[in-house]
Design a protein around this motif. Structure first.
Motif: not given
Length: 194
Positions: A131-137, A139-144, A155-159, A161-169
């Motif tokens: 996971a990493a944060c960039h410009r108010g978002q 990002f979550l990648f991979g895992g098991c 998969d790459l997911m983006m949250l 941080l203003a709306s707290f809405c997840w998006t699949i990238c």
């Protein structure tokens, strides 16, 4: 020339931990969770938060709260401004882990925990993601979420941080192979996965 040096170990020094999370915010190092040895010799997940003050060289173990995350290991921990976020991971015994998909925020100025309510499609429960944060978002990648190769995610997911809405990238190119126990960081306007 760079050199290693041992930091002072004063105050409430954390036990030896593995699979914990750590972030630095404004001169403090925050360490949460992980696996440690219990008094009876068993390995167990922790839900303690330790703070190391760089200026004083002093460790503090923060007071527990009913709103903080459950004991966990293999989670992601990222900083955004004065907040830190803890998400995913596993709890229970290593031989039969329960994988998690929740997210919590800790506000370092007020010292308050809060579970984060999100919108959109949340990530599948997982541990050992990057996971990493960039410009108010965030990002979550991979895992098991298991030991089979089919349980490794790419998969790459983006949250937001203003709306707290997840998006699949959805990338325009082929994503990296599924993986876990990797590192991820934001650098130069890009995300890097190792």
């Amino acid at each position: 020339m760079p050199e290693w040096r041992r930091c002072p170990n004063q105050g409430a020094v954390p036990p030896m931990l593995s699979k914990c999370g750590a972030v630095g915010i404004e001169g403090n190092l925050y360490v949460f969770g992980g696996v440690c040895e219990a008094k009876d010799g068993r390995l167990e997940c922790s839900h303690d938060m330790y703070v190391f003050c760089e200026e004083t060289g002093f460790w503090t173990c923060l007071q527990k709260s009913d709103l903080q995350p459950c004991a966990r290991a293999g989670h992601c921990m990222v900083a955004a401004g004065t907040n830190l976020y803890i998400l995913c991971g596993w709890r229970g015994q290593h031989s039969a882990p329960v994988y998690l998909s929740d997210i919590f925020a800790y506000e370092t100025v007020s010292s308050l925990w809060s579970p984060v309510r999100t919108a959109g499609i949340p990530p599948v429960a997982r541990a050992y993601a990057g996971a990493a944060c960039h410009r108010g978002q965030l990002f979550l990648f991979g895992g098991c979420n298991g030991t089979l190769a089919s349980n490794y995610r790419n998969d790459l997911m983006m949250l937001d941080l203003a709306s707290f809405c997840w998006t699949i990238c959805v990338p325009s190119t082929s994503p990296p192979l599924g993986r876990s126990h990797h590192s991820m960081c934001a650098f130069g306007g890009r995300l890097f996965v190792f």
